[in-house]
Design a protein around this motif. Structure first.
Motif, PDB file in Angstrom:
ATOM      1  N   ASP A 204       2.511  26.796  16.771  1.00 13.04           N
ATOM      2  CA  ASP A 204       3.381  26.265  17.810  1.00 13.04           C
ATOM      3  C   ASP A 204       4.692  27.051  17.771  1.00 13.04           C
ATOM      4  OD1 ASP A 204       5.020  24.874  19.493  1.00 13.04           O
ATOM      5  OD2 ASP A 204       4.860  22.957  18.458  1.00 13.04           O
ATOM      6  N   PHE A 205       5.043  27.669  18.880  1.00  8.46           N
ATOM      7  CA  PHE A 205       6.242  28.492  18.913  1.00  8.46           C
ATOM      8  C   PHE A 205       7.464  27.744  19.433  1.00  8.46           C
ATOM      9  CE2 PHE A 205       2.715  31.533  19.079  1.00  8.46           C
ATOM     10  CZ  PHE A 205       3.040  32.299  17.976  1.00  8.46           C
ATOM     11  N   GLY A 206       7.369  26.413  19.473  1.00  8.85           N
ATOM     12  CA  GLY A 206       8.479  25.603  19.960  1.00  8.85           C
ATOM     13  C   GLY A 206       9.738  25.780  19.145  1.00  8.85           C
ATOM     14  N   ALA A 207       9.569  26.048  17.847  1.00 14.70           N
ATOM     15  CA  ALA A 207      10.736  26.199  16.983  1.00 14.70           C
ATOM     16  C   ALA A 207      11.534  27.453  17.305  1.00 14.70           C
ATOM     17  CB  ALA A 207      10.299  26.216  15.518  1.00 14.70           C
ATOM     18  N   LEU A 208      10.940  28.384  18.067  1.00 12.84           N
ATOM     19  CA  LEU A 208      11.631  29.630  18.398  1.00 12.84           C
ATOM     20  C   LEU A 208      12.488  29.497  19.653  1.00 12.84           C
ATOM     21  CD1 LEU A 208       8.722  32.174  17.814  1.00 12.84           C
ATOM     22  CD2 LEU A 208      10.425  31.357  16.180  1.00 12.84           C
ATOM     23  N   ILE A 209      12.344  28.384  20.370  1.00 12.52           N
ATOM     24  CA  ILE A 209      13.104  28.191  21.604  1.00 12.52           C
ATOM     25  C   ILE A 209      14.535  27.833  21.263  1.00 12.52           C
ATOM     26  CG2 ILE A 209      13.296  26.813  23.708  1.00 12.52           C
ATOM     27  CD1 ILE A 209      10.271  26.296  23.480  1.00 12.52           C
ATOM     28  N   PRO A 210      15.512  28.574  21.781  1.00 10.13           N
ATOM     29  CA  PRO A 210      16.913  28.231  21.510  1.00 10.13           C
ATOM     30  C   PRO A 210      17.210  26.803  21.939  1.00 10.13           C
ATOM     31  CG  PRO A 210      16.766  30.385  22.566  1.00 10.13           C
ATOM     32  CD  PRO A 210      15.398  29.765  22.633  1.00 10.13           C
ATOM     33  N   ARG A 211      17.937  26.064  21.091  1.00 13.57           N
ATOM     34  CA  ARG A 211      18.219  24.657  21.369  1.00 13.57           C
ATOM     35  C   ARG A 211      19.525  24.462  22.129  1.00 13.57           C
ATOM     36  NH1 ARG A 211      16.593  21.822  15.585  1.00 13.57           N
ATOM     37  NH2 ARG A 211      14.824  23.178  15.116  1.00 13.57           N
ATOM     38  N   GLY A 212      20.280  25.530  22.322  1.00 10.88           N
ATOM     39  CA  GLY A 212      21.518  25.409  23.078  1.00 10.88           C
ATOM     40  C   GLY A 212      22.722  25.312  22.174  1.00 10.88           C
ATOM     41  N   SER A 213      23.846  25.775  22.659  1.00 10.96           N
ATOM     42  CA  SER A 213      25.055  25.818  21.847  1.00 10.96           C
ATOM     43  C   SER A 213      25.582  24.440  21.510  1.00 10.96           C
ATOM     44  CB  SER A 213      26.139  26.622  22.569  1.00 10.96           C
ATOM     45  OG  SER A 213      26.424  26.035  23.832  1.00 10.96           O
ATOM     46  N   GLY A 214      25.139  23.428  22.240  1.00 11.76           N
ATOM     47  CA  GLY A 214      25.604  22.073  21.946  1.00 11.76           C
ATOM     48  C   GLY A 214      24.940  21.451  20.745  1.00 11.76           C
ATOM     49  N   ASP A 215      23.899  22.068  20.256  1.00 11.24           N
ATOM     50  CA  ASP A 215      23.185  21.552  19.093  1.00 11.24           C
ATOM     51  C   ASP A 215      23.749  22.213  17.842  1.00 11.24           C
ATOM     52  OD1 ASP A 215      21.424  20.816  17.105  1.00 11.24           O
ATOM     53  OD2 ASP A 215      19.630  21.178  18.310  1.00 11.24           O
ATOM     54  N   SER A 216      24.411  21.444  17.018  1.00 11.50           N
ATOM     55  CA  SER A 216      25.076  22.020  15.849  1.00 11.50           C
ATOM     56  C   SER A 216      24.087  22.635  14.875  1.00 11.50           C
ATOM     57  CB  SER A 216      25.906  20.946  15.133  1.00 11.50           C
ATOM     58  OG  SER A 216      25.082  19.892  14.683  1.00 11.50           O
ATOM     59  N   THR A 217      22.855  22.111  14.838  1.00 10.28           N
ATOM     60  CA  THR A 217      21.871  22.653  13.903  1.00 10.28           C
ATOM     61  C   THR A 217      21.455  24.061  14.303  1.00 10.28           C
ATOM     62  OG1 THR A 217      20.031  21.666  15.134  1.00 10.28           O
ATOM     63  CG2 THR A 217      20.974  20.358  13.354  1.00 10.28           C
ATOM     64  N   ALA A 218      21.573  24.384  15.588  1.00 12.56           N
ATOM     65  CA  ALA A 218      21.178  25.713  16.051  1.00 12.56           C
ATOM     66  C   ALA A 218      22.134  26.782  15.534  1.00 12.56           C
ATOM     67  CB  ALA A 218      21.140  25.734  17.586  1.00 12.56           C
ATOM     68  N   GLU A 219      23.378  26.412  15.301  1.00 16.78           N
ATOM     69  CA  GLU A 219      24.368  27.380  14.877  1.00 16.78           C
ATOM     70  C   GLU A 219      24.582  27.378  13.373  1.00 16.78           C
ATOM     71  OE1 GLU A 219      27.823  26.269  17.058  1.00 16.78           O
ATOM     72  OE2 GLU A 219      27.032  26.932  18.979  1.00 16.78           O
ATOM     73  N   SER A 220      23.969  26.439  12.689  1.00 13.21           N
ATOM     74  CA  SER A 220      24.241  26.276  11.266  1.00 13.21           C
ATOM     75  C   SER A 220      23.523  27.336  10.445  1.00 13.21           C
ATOM     76  CB  SER A 220      23.793  24.890  10.815  1.00 13.21           C
ATOM     77  OG  SER A 220      23.930  24.748   9.421  1.00 13.21           O
ATOM     78  N   ALA A 221      24.218  27.833   9.420  1.00  9.56           N
ATOM     79  CA  ALA A 221      23.610  28.763   8.479  1.00  9.56           C
ATOM     80  C   ALA A 221      23.157  28.032   7.225  1.00  9.56           C
ATOM     81  CB  ALA A 221      24.605  29.871   8.116  1.00  9.56           C
ATOM     82  N   THR A 222      23.156  26.711   7.289  1.00 12.42           N
ATOM     83  CA  THR A 222      22.784  25.897   6.135  1.00 12.42           C
ATOM     84  C   THR A 222      21.285  25.634   6.141  1.00 12.42           C
ATOM     85  OG1 THR A 222      24.938  24.809   6.151  1.00 12.42           O
ATOM     86  CG2 THR A 222      23.162  23.690   4.979  1.00 12.42           C
ATOM     87  N   ALA A 223      20.627  25.899   5.015  1.00 13.35           N
ATOM     88  CA  ALA A 223      19.199  25.601   4.892  1.00 13.35           C
ATOM     89  C   ALA A 223      18.999  24.101   4.774  1.00 13.35           C
ATOM     90  CB  ALA A 223      18.623  26.308   3.670  1.00 13.35           C
ATOM     91  N   GLU A 224      17.869  23.622   5.293  1.00 12.50           N
ATOM     92  CA  GLU A 224      17.579  22.185   5.247  1.00 12.50           C
ATOM     93  C   GLU A 224      16.910  21.854   3.911  1.00 12.50           C
ATOM     94  OE1 GLU A 224      16.510  20.502   9.371  1.00 12.50           O
ATOM     95  OE2 GLU A 224      15.670  22.515   9.343  1.00 12.50           O
ATOM     96  N   VAL A 225      17.665  21.197   3.042  1.00  9.74           N
ATOM     97  CA  VAL A 225      17.122  20.825   1.735  1.00  9.74           C
ATOM     98  C   VAL A 225      15.947  19.867   1.947  1.00  9.74           C
ATOM     99  CG1 VAL A 225      17.649  19.782  -0.501  1.00  9.74           C
ATOM    100  CG2 VAL A 225      19.394  21.102   0.702  1.00  9.74           C
ATOM    101  N   GLY A 226      14.835  20.150   1.277  1.00 10.32           N
ATOM    102  CA  GLY A 226      13.636  19.345   1.467  1.00 10.32           C
ATOM    103  C   GLY A 226      12.732  19.855   2.561  1.00 10.32           C
ATOM    104  N   GLY A 227      13.265  20.702   3.465  1.00  4.82           N
ATOM    105  CA  GLY A 227      12.412  21.343   4.458  1.00  4.82           C
ATOM    106  C   GLY A 227      12.673  20.988   5.896  1.00  4.82           C
ATOM    107  N   GLY A 228      13.295  19.834   6.162  1.00  3.05           N
ATOM    108  CA  GLY A 228      13.602  19.477   7.547  1.00  3.05           C
ATOM    109  C   GLY A 228      12.410  18.925   8.303  1.00  3.05           C
ATOM    110  N   ALA A 229      12.678  18.542   9.560  1.00  2.00           N
ATOM    111  CA  ALA A 229      11.681  17.866  10.374  1.00  2.00           C
ATOM    112  C   ALA A 229      10.911  18.788  11.301  1.00  2.00           C
ATOM    113  CB  ALA A 229      12.358  16.764  11.212  1.00  2.00           C
ATOM    114  N   GLY A 230      11.298  20.068  11.348  1.00  4.70           N
ATOM    115  CA  GLY A 230      10.583  21.003  12.197  1.00  4.70           C
ATOM    116  C   GLY A 230      11.100  20.992  13.627  1.00  4.70           C
ATOM    117  N   ALA A 231      10.345  21.622  14.518  1.00  4.24           N
ATOM    118  CA  ALA A 231      10.746  21.741  15.923  1.00  4.24           C
ATOM    119  C   ALA A 231      10.769  20.367  16.571  1.00  4.24           C
ATOM    120  CB  ALA A 231       9.784  22.673  16.670  1.00  4.24           C
ATOM    121  N   PRO A 232      11.684  20.142  17.542  1.00  2.00           N
ATOM    122  CA  PRO A 232      11.763  18.853  18.217  1.00  2.00           C
ATOM    123  C   PRO A 232      10.535  18.622  19.092  1.00  2.00           C
ATOM    124  CG  PRO A 232      13.250  20.423  19.257  1.00  2.00           C
ATOM    125  CD  PRO A 232      12.705  21.085  18.024  1.00  2.00           C
TER     126      PRO A 232
END
Length: 232
Positions: A204-232
Motif C-alpha cells: 500500500d503506497f498510501g504512506a507515501l502521499i504527502p499529508r500536507g503542511s498542516g500535519d505536524s507529523t509530516a514535518e517531524s524528524a522524530t522517529a515514532e518510538v514503538g513503530g507508530g500507527a502507519g498510513a492514515p
C-alpha cells in the motif's frame, strides 16, 4: 542459510491511541489491524514457510492467527526474545507526553545509550533479538535445509534493530528505518553476509502521499518510538 520474513503486528488499539504499549497486557488489534492480518495469508501465499515464530504478546498472536488458520500444518513457536522492548515506566504512557522527557532525545539521537527507567536498554533489546534470529537461522537450516524460509511476527523497534544489524548499521542509526503495521521485511542470511530483500512492504503506497503542511507529523524528524500507527 535461512531466509527470514519479519512481520510487524497489525495496527493495534495502542497505535491508534498514541500509547507506547510495550509489554502492557490486553493490547489487541483494532479493526484495521484485524483486516491487515486477514490479508496476510494472501500476501504470503507463494512463500513456502517452514515455521512461524511469534512474540508472546497478544497483538502478534492475533496477527498470525489468519495465517495459521490458512496453513494448519505450519508449526508455531513463541520466543520472548523477539517480544517488544521493555519500556519500563514509559509503558502505557502517551507518546505525546513522552516527547517532553529528556530521555527522548537520547532515544532519538543516541539510542545505544538509552536505558528505559524500570525497563531495559535499547542495546540489550537488539542483542536479545539478534541472538534469537541467529539461533533460529541455525535451527531452520538444520531441520529444513539451507533454503529454508521462516517467519517471525514481532514489533517495530525489534524489526528496526534487526534490520540495522543485517545492514551492518550502528544502533544509533536505526531510527532512520521505518516499518508500518503488518509490513513485511525480508532478510536472506548467508555465510558471509545478510541481504535485505524487502523493507516495510505493505503493498500500500498510501504512506507515501504527502499529508500536507498542516500535519505536524509530516514535518517531524522524530522517529515514532514503538513503530507508530502507519498510513492514515
Amino acid at each position: 542459510m535461512a531466509t527470514l520474513i519479519l512481520v510487524r503486528h497489525g495496527r493495534s488499539t495502542a497505535n491508534t491511541a498514541g500509547i507506547l504499549a510495550g509489554w502492557t497486557p490486553g493490547v489487541a488489534l483494532d479493526e484495521r489491524g484485524a483486516a491487515q492480518a486477514a490479508a496476510l495469508p494472501g500476501r504470503l501465499a507463494r512463500v513456502p514457510l517452514a515455521a512461524a515464530v511469534s512474540s508472546p504478546l497478544q497483538r502478534c498472536r492475533e496477527t498470525l492467527q489468519p495465517l495459521l488458520d490458512a496453513r494448519p500444518d505450519l508449526p508455531l513457536h513463541t520466543d520472548d526474545r523477539i517480544g517488544e522492548c521493555h519500556y519500563g515506566d514509559w509503558s502505557g504512557r502517551k507518546l505525546a507526553e513522552l516527547a517532553d522527557e529528556p530521555l527522548m532525545e537520547t532515544v532519538q539521537q543516541h539510542p545505544s545509550a538509552a536505558v528505559f527507567p524500570g525497563g531495559e536498554s535499547m542495546r540489550a533489546m537488539q542483542q536479545r533479538a539478534v541472538e534469537a534470529v541467529r539461533e533460529w537461522n541455525a535451527r531452520m537450516e538444520a531441520e529444513h535445509g539451507e533454503d529454508a524460509v521462516y517467519l517471525m511476527c514481532s514489533h517495530g523497534d525489534i524489526i528496526k534493530a534487526l534490520v540495522a544489524d543485517a545492514l551492518g548499521m550502528h544502533l544509533d542509526l536505526f531510527q532512520r528505518i521505518h516499518v508500518d503495521p503488518c509490513s513485511v521485511t525480508a532478510v536472506r542470511y548467508t555465510r558471509l553476509r545478510p541481504f535485505l530483500l524487502r523493507l516495510g512492504d505493505t503493498g500500500d503506497f498510501g504512506a507515501l502521499i504527502p499529508r500536507g503542511s498542516g500535519d505536524s507529523t509530516a514535518e517531524s524528524a522524530t522517529a515514532e518510538v514503538g513503530g507508530g500507527a502507519g498510513a492514515p
